[in-house]
Structures are given as C-alpha cells and as structure tokens.
Scaffold this motif. Structure first.
Motif: not given
Length: 373
Positions: A109-110, A121, A146, A149
């Motif tokens: 989920r970048l 991001e 991030s 993640r």
C-alpha cells in the motif's frame, strides 16, 4: 533500434532514436573532433562502441498511477505517470524485475506521490543491476510512514526476486524536482552491490555514483590502465574517484595510488574494494578542486562531472610538476575549455567511448603529456 514509446510520442528522452547506430557513433566522433580540433597533433584511437540497446544498468523510475495500478516511468505534461517498464535501453534484468516491484507496491500500500496534489508516499523507484545480475532497489519515500508495511512485505519481494541483494528506503520529504533525499534507511543485511568489471570488484552503496553503461565503464578502466602502465608512473592520483574505479584499475606493485572524493560513503566503498582485492591504493575524503601542487604525483586521472575541472584545478595542474593527465570527460565542451587552460599538458591520444547510445551524449578520454620545459 525501434521504440514504441518514441514512435507514439510518449517518451522522447532518446533524441537519436531511429538513427542508425553507425551514424550515431560517427556523429559523436565528428562532434568530439570539431571541439578538439585545436590539438591537431593528437592521435585519435578507434571509438569504443556500445550495444545500442539493453545497455543501461540503472533505472530511475518516477512512480505514478494509483496504489492498485502503479506506473513506473516518467511524468507527462500534466504530471501524470507514464509507464516505461518496457524501455528498450534498460538492461533485461531491470525490465524483468518491474512486475514483482509493482506487485509489491500494491501489497505494501505504497501510495504513489501525486505531485499536483502533494499527496502520497512513494515518489521514485531506483533500480541498479550488477554485471552478475544482482539488483539494488531504492524506494524514494516522502516519509517514514510506510516503513512498517515495507518491512512486513519485503520477504515476499525477496522471494519473488531472489536476485535482489540490496534494498533501502530513501527519504525525500521536500516537494522539489530531485530524485532522492539525504537520508537512507537500509532494509537488508547487505548494503553494497558488488560490481565486477574484469578483475576489479567495486562495492556500490545506495546513492553512490557508477557509470550507466557497465561494458563501456570497463572499457574506460582498461584504457586508463593501459596508458598508465605504458608510462609506468610511480605515483598516481585519481581525482573525483567515486567508488575508486580508476584508482583500483591502475593500482600495481610499486605504484602509490591515491583517490580523492567528496563523498565519505564512496571513499568507504573504495577502501573496502581495495582491501578485499589486496590492492595498494589509499583513499581520502576531500575536494578535488582544492588539491595543491605540493608533493604532486607523476600522473593524475580526472573524471569530473559535466561542469569539468574548472579554472582553479586547471591552474593547479598547469603549474604543477605533474607529467601525465588522463582526462575522462562526459562533456567534450568543458573538456575543450579545460585543455585550453592547461597548455603545458598537451593531448597525445584521444578516444571516444559511447556510454549513452540513442542520445547525443558520449564519454571521451584524453591522454595528456607535459610539453618539454
């Protein structure tokens, strides 16, 4: 070389796309000859050609699109992402890695950075391939938000890309048109990518400079070594030494070699490479332009950025006792300017190396010898 992106008007970065390779190389030689015409007595060696495609060992990809459908490539006039993952000048290993990287972006989920909105991001993906097919991946992020993640999903990426040796996150919080920031966060145990060129292994760190075309870089080092070995100087300085390519190429028993570079990380890499290879070469952090004429070496190798050496260093070399200068230049215009400012160091041999096929750019190396006093 044929390129669908170029033909469709999507990307025009390769300004010579569609021009036959022989004509490209001849044009570069002619351009260099015109700029270096004042030194008519110099011997021109045959140019060193490159593969016209799949020669780039690094990809600098802007991330666009959405988190579920990210694009890697460039931005269009409206600052929207244009996918260039099939770019033909990139090494095949780079192109083959992109699908796994885009899948990773989605899973972690970048969110791609939206330049007009200043949201998101992930700004850039920087990927480098070593001669043995190993990869270094750098994710340029707006913040550390991030990182958790990324670490969580990184094992999946490493499993999908077993050739991925080095991964890091680069932090670029500012909204400005640059590729990377100053802070690097290592994400793998290995922090350097081994770049083997003939009998030299250079250790490249994230953010370190390395020539775009590995095969031509090896050719440059071979040529410098041949010229230096022929003249057999006892002492050699490599200014703007980077990770130490030229210095390590010319190191030999009984020869004192010193590399000077502003980047402490690059100097650390060069020292690592020298120690690993058992070569007698020293490296120091310093400004090449501030080198004084005291205790001048017999020979100097210079590989400056496009702006060239500048008046100060040219004057230092001109007024020194240095007998030999090997000048490797990526800008023949500043090379010609610098040579004119060092009239005592006359070009003896000149050779064009085609570092950048499909563009007007090239590298040219000159062997200069001091005229009799």
């Amino acid at each position: 070389m044929q390129c669908d992106y170029f033909d469709a008007g999507v990307c025009r970065s390769c300004t010579l796309m569609g021009v036959g390779y022989d004509a490209q190389l001849a044009g570069k030689v002619a351009h260099a000859e015109s700029l270096l015409a004042p030194w008519a007595d110099a011997e021109w060696l045959p140019p060193v050609a490159s593969r016209p495609e799949a020669f780039r060992n690094k990809a600098k990809m802007v991330v666009g699109g959405t988190v579920d459908a990210p694009s890697l490539g460039i931005l269009d006039a409206e600052r929207h992402g244009v996918d260039l993952t099939g770019c033909g000048v990139l090494a095949e290993g780079l192109r083959a890695a992109f699908p796994a990287i885009t899948t990773f972006i989605t899973r972690a989920r970048l969110v791609p950075y939206d330049i007009p909105a200043r949201r998101g991001e992930l700004k850039n993906v920087l990927l480098t391939e070593s001669p043995d097919g190993r990869l270094m991946l750098r994710l340029v992020l707006r913040s550390t938000e991030s990182l958790g993640r990324i670490r969580k999903h990184l094992p999946e990426l490493l499993s999908a890309l077993p050739q991925l040796a080095v991964v890091s996150a680069n932090l670029l919080p500012e909204h400005k048109a640059v590729l990377e920031g100053d802070v690097e966060v290592p994400l793998t145990a290995d922090e350097t990518l081994a770049m083997r060129l003939d009998d030299i292994v250079l250790h490249l760190r994230p953010g370190g400079f390395f020539q775009t075309n590995t095969e031509i870089a090896a050719g440059l080092y071979r040529q410098a070594r041949a010229w230096i070995d022929e003249l057999a100087p006892a002492t050699v300085w490599d200014l703007y030494c980077g990770v130490g390519g030229f210095a390590l190429a010319v190191a030999a028993p009984g020869r004192r070699v010193l590399g000077i570079e502003t980047s402490a990380a690059a100097v650390e890499s060069a020292r690592h490479s020298a120690a690993e290879a058992g070569l007698d070469a020293d490296f120091a952090v310093g400004d090449a332009t501030a080198v004084t004429g005291a205790d001048a070496p017999d020979a100097v190798i210079v590989n400056p950025p496009r702006r060239g050496l500048g008046a100060e260093l040219c004057a230092t070399l001109e007024n020194s006792t240095v007998d030999t200068v090997v000048y490797s230049s990526c800008n023949a215009e500043t090379l010609a300017r610098d040579l004119a400012e060092m009239p005592s160091l006359q070009p003896h041999r000149i050779r064009v190396f085609d570092m950048f096929p499909q563009t007007d750019h090239y590298e040219v190396m000159v062997l200069c010898r001091r005229a009799p006093r």
